[in-house]
Motif scaffolding. Structure first.
Motif, PDB file in Angstrom:
ATOM      1  N   ASP A 156      58.776  39.809 -29.350  1.00 48.60           N
ATOM      2  CA  ASP A 156      58.780  40.479 -30.653  1.00 48.60           C
ATOM      3  C   ASP A 156      58.119  39.576 -31.698  1.00 48.60           C
ATOM      4  N   ASP A 157      57.478  40.184 -32.670  1.00 55.08           N
ATOM      5  CA  ASP A 157      56.832  39.429 -33.745  1.00 55.08           C
ATOM      6  C   ASP A 157      57.869  38.656 -34.559  1.00 55.08           C
ATOM      7  N   THR A 158      57.455  37.488 -35.041  1.00 57.30           N
ATOM      8  CA  THR A 158      58.290  36.678 -35.935  1.00 57.30           C
ATOM      9  C   THR A 158      57.482  36.364 -37.184  1.00 57.30           C
ATOM     10  N   GLU A 159      58.101  35.659 -38.124  1.00 54.62           N
ATOM     11  CA  GLU A 159      57.372  35.262 -39.324  1.00 54.62           C
ATOM     12  C   GLU A 159      56.251  34.295 -38.992  1.00 54.62           C
ATOM     13  N   GLU A 160      56.469  33.464 -37.972  1.00 51.88           N
ATOM     14  CA  GLU A 160      55.464  32.464 -37.607  1.00 51.88           C
ATOM     15  C   GLU A 160      54.397  33.020 -36.666  1.00 51.88           C
ATOM     16  N   GLU A 161      54.781  33.920 -35.767  1.00 44.93           N
ATOM     17  CA  GLU A 161      53.858  34.401 -34.741  1.00 44.93           C
ATOM     18  C   GLU A 161      53.848  35.929 -34.698  1.00 44.93           C
ATOM     19  N   LYS A 162      52.633  36.486 -34.653  1.00 44.76           N
ATOM     20  CA  LYS A 162      52.484  37.925 -34.509  1.00 44.76           C
ATOM     21  C   LYS A 162      51.956  38.204 -33.105  1.00 44.76           C
ATOM     22  N   TYR A 163      52.867  38.337 -32.139  1.00 42.79           N
ATOM     23  CA  TYR A 163      52.494  38.503 -30.738  1.00 42.79           C
ATOM     24  C   TYR A 163      51.787  39.828 -30.491  1.00 42.79           C
ATOM     25  N   SER A 164      52.054  40.827 -31.339  1.00 37.92           N
ATOM     26  CA  SER A 164      51.416  42.131 -31.162  1.00 37.92           C
ATOM     27  C   SER A 164      49.902  42.066 -31.357  1.00 37.92           C
ATOM     28  N   ASP A 165      49.401  40.972 -31.959  1.00 33.89           N
ATOM     29  CA  ASP A 165      47.952  40.813 -32.096  1.00 33.89           C
ATOM     30  C   ASP A 165      47.261  40.794 -30.742  1.00 33.89           C
TER      31      ASP A 165
ATOM     32  N   VAL B   3      53.874  33.764 -24.773  1.00 35.79           N
ATOM     33  CA  VAL B   3      53.751  35.002 -25.545  1.00 35.79           C
ATOM     34  C   VAL B   3      54.606  36.131 -24.974  1.00 35.79           C
ATOM     35  N   ALA B   4      55.124  35.963 -23.764  1.00 35.45           N
ATOM     36  CA  ALA B   4      55.878  37.027 -23.112  1.00 35.45           C
ATOM     37  C   ALA B   4      57.299  36.582 -22.798  1.00 35.45           C
ATOM     38  N   ASP B   5      58.244  37.528 -22.925  1.00 39.88           N
ATOM     39  CA  ASP B   5      59.626  37.205 -22.553  1.00 39.88           C
ATOM     40  C   ASP B   5      59.974  37.733 -21.167  1.00 39.88           C
ATOM     41  N   ASP B   6      59.043  38.461 -20.573  1.00 34.99           N
ATOM     42  CA  ASP B   6      59.244  38.936 -19.210  1.00 34.99           C
ATOM     43  C   ASP B   6      57.872  39.154 -18.565  1.00 34.99           C
ATOM     44  N   ILE B   7      57.716  38.715 -17.334  1.00 32.31           N
ATOM     45  CA  ILE B   7      56.440  38.848 -16.635  1.00 32.31           C
ATOM     46  C   ILE B   7      56.685  39.466 -15.265  1.00 32.31           C
TER      47      ILE B   7
END
Length: 632
Positions: free
Chosen positions: A177-186, A130-134
């Motif tokens: 960032d959110d995509t059509e398939e996944e809403k990471y901001s949830d 879910v993260a692009d940087d940790i």
């Protein structure tokens, strides 16, 4: 700041873990919370022997902080923290488990009193789903210097000193960032975070806290509300199944069951089991008071919820419950199951089989106890789930019959009520060698069968089988208490004295030609014709020869996918003492055409009595009309 390479084939392995090992992205929060709980466990364990650690159990906490503007989610704890070397070792090597090393370090002494969750290695890296940087900021307890670890999930990471006021670890995820398939901001929504904690980490033994906004009525106002931010503990911390049974009442169990498993009724029975020794686990099981709407459908999924030290591992672990007890709902919490790579990949190991076997024995024992102590309650249970027990006897080539046979109930001609096989055999006559049964659509139809009336007239009890699975289960059992099961509607019905049997044998030999003609007149649907001395006042009936009975033929042919219908070997039995027998003998000598018609009608009548459809209703109707005109 120097970039360092992961000590494994990082990029490829990390991609595999993120995209293949974990099947559900939301479990990243469970993994990070469990790691935080481990860190607190380690410090708490040290405090038992280190007086310099002044924190008490109530001082520990795990905190979740979502920041929608920055797009970050932070999970922090005030546990043991990590040194630079530990950061390098634990986060620089994928599949390294610091918790596993801690628990298996012989220098730590006896650690049975502390229950470490995180023995699973790469759980931390699930966050890259879910993260692009940790970023990980940590300071070991007792150390003066903190350190920051950072990675974008590629094949490198950095470690550098940082300022951190207190011991513990802060993990900050910069969400994708959110995509059509996944809403990471949830995952920045407080309601979603609260539900995930409740689902996976409700029983972590330290408080998981988060600042949550609430709408409250303004002080002194009747209709004006204001937004108030409050610190909220998201988890309950103490699992119901870990409480002392004396502290939990029926009402609390019922509420837990209804909320946990979405049932509108209370459970019929609550089963608790705690095991220590070869296998350590706690089980809290429930027998529902009614089957779910989809229970007897392909959509139904069996399984118990599996926890490891209060952390949900699997929502439905099928391997913990056998098919014949698939109606049981509940949880199993074990601290010593072998979990591989992530918490959702459970190895099929010896430990799991031990638990499953113990649970099976426990459930069977509780049902047996219910049968003996509360018959009315057990019969309510059996009306809902008895079919499943019978299928359990039949399935797997009868390997479960010894466990289940004494839990079965059948309707009986004795007082027209449910009986166990033990009750049946306890009432058997001294000369009775078999357990008699008959199958049919309803109890009333079975009671009217000629063979049933005959067996009862001889003083024997008959089991009435009305479910499709019944006869298959009894045939798989073969015997009970060394008594063979016998279908009264087969050619194996053995009644009467030896003299009567010899006389009947002679009479059948003398009528061979008559029977051959009748069989040819009726057609290939009939296997044989013979006289019988067991039909009381009935003229004729149908029985079967061989292992396949009339009722089993009907059940098998109704099953989907039966391209080739099966056929029972039907036998037309004629009452040798009925006037119809003499009529048939006379017609064989004087009017074979009429005998052919009589044979077909007699066969049709026997089919109807046995609950079978007519092969050719129009032909039977014409035959009746012809014979009526002939007799007019």
């Amino acid at each position: 700041m120097v970039k360092k390479q992961f000590q494994t084939e990082s990029k490829k392995l990390l991609d595999m873990m993120v995209h293949s090992i974990y099947t559900n992205k939301e479990i990243f929060l469970r993994e990070l919370i469990s790691n935080a709980s481990d860190a607190i466990d380690k410090l708490y364990f040290r405090s038992l022997t280190d007086d310099s650690i002044t924190l008490t159990h109530d001082d520990y906490e795990i905190r979740i902080t979502p920041d929608k503007e920055a797009g970050t989610l932070t999970i922090s704890d005030n546990g043991c923290g990590m040194t630079e070397e530990e950061l390098e070792s634990n986060l620089g090597t994928i599949a390294k488990s610091g918790s596993f090393d801690f628990k298996n370090d012989p220098e730590k002494g006896d650690q049975e009193q502390i229950d470490i969750i995180g023995q699973f290695g790469v759980g931390f890296y699930s966050a890259f789903m879910v993260a692009d940087d940790i970023t990980v900021e940590t300071r070991a307890y007792g150390a003066d210097q903190g350190y920051r670890w950072e990675s974008s999930g590629a094949d490198c990471y950095t470690i550098e000193p940082c300022e951190k006021e207190s011991a513990g670890t802060v993990i900050t995820l910069h969400l994708k960032d959110d995509t059509e398939e996944e809403k990471y901001s949830d995952y920045l929504d407080t309601y979603r975070l609260r539900s995930l904690v409740k689902k996976y980490s409700d029983y972590i033994r330290y408080p998981i806290k988060m600042m949550v906004e609430h709408q409250k009525l303004k002080e002194g106002s009747k209709d004006e509300y204001e937004t108030v931010t409050e610190d909220e503990t998201l988890n309950s911390m103490v699992p119901l199944w870990k409480k002392n049974p004396s502290e939990v009442g029926e009402v609390e169990y019922a509420m837990f069951y209804r909320e946990k498993f979405g049932d509108y009724e209370e459970p019929l029975q609550v089963i608790r089991q705690k095991a220590e020794g070869t296998s350590n686990y706690v089980a809290l099981l429930f027998i529902p008071s009614h089957p779910p709407m989809d229970y007897y459908s392909r959509e139904y999924e069996k399984g118990l919820q599996l926890y490891s030290s209060g952390v949900l591992i699997m929502d439905k672990c099928k391997d913990l419950i056998p098919d014949h007890f698939s109606f049981v709902k509940g949880i199993v919490d074990s601290s010593d199951l072998s979990l591989n790579i992530s918490r959702e990949m459970l190895q099929q190991d010896h430990q799991l089989k031990i638990i499953a076997k113990a649970l099976e024995k426990k459930i069977a024992g509780e049902l047996s106890k219910m049968l003996r102590s509360d018959r009315e309650k057990y019969e309510r249970f059996f009306q809902s789930f008895g079919s499943q027990l019978k299928w359990g006897v039949y399935s797997d080539y009868g390997m479960h019959k010894d466990l289940l046979e004494d839990l079965l109930l059948f309707h009986s001609s004795h007082e027209n009520k449910y009986v166990t096989l033990e009750e049946y055999t306890s009432r058997m006559k001294e000369d009775q060698k078999k357990i008699y049964y008959a199958s049919g659509d309803t109890l009333e139809k079975i009671a009217l069968l000629p063979q049933v009336e005959s067996v009862i007239s001889h003083g024997y009890e008959v089991l009435y089988l009305t479910e499709d699975v019944d006869e298959f289960a009894l045939q798989m059992m073969g015997t009970y208490d060394d008594k063979e099961f016998s279908n009264v509607c087969t050619d194996k019905l053995d009644l009467g004295s030896e003299e009567e049997k010899e006389a009947l044998k002679t009479e059948n030999e003398n009528a061979k030609d008559l029977f051959t003609f009748m069989k040819e007149s009726i057609g290939p649907a009939l296997h044989d014709v013979r006289f019988s001395n067991t039909l009381q006042n009935h003229a004729a009936c149908l029985s079967s020869e061989g292992a396949l009975s009339v009722n089993m033929e009907k059940v098998l042919n109704q099953m989907p996918g039966m391209d080739m219908p099966v056929k029972a070997e039907l036998v037309l039995e004629i009452n040798k003492d009925h006037p119809i027998a003499e009529k048939l003998k006379t017609l064989f000598e004087t009017d074979k055409d009429k005998l052919a018609k009589f044979s077909k009608l007699l066969y049709a009548n026997a089919r109807l009595v046995s609950g079978m459809p007519l092969d050719n209703p129009a032909e039977v109707s014409d035959l009746v009309c012809d014979l009526m005109l002939e007799e007019a």
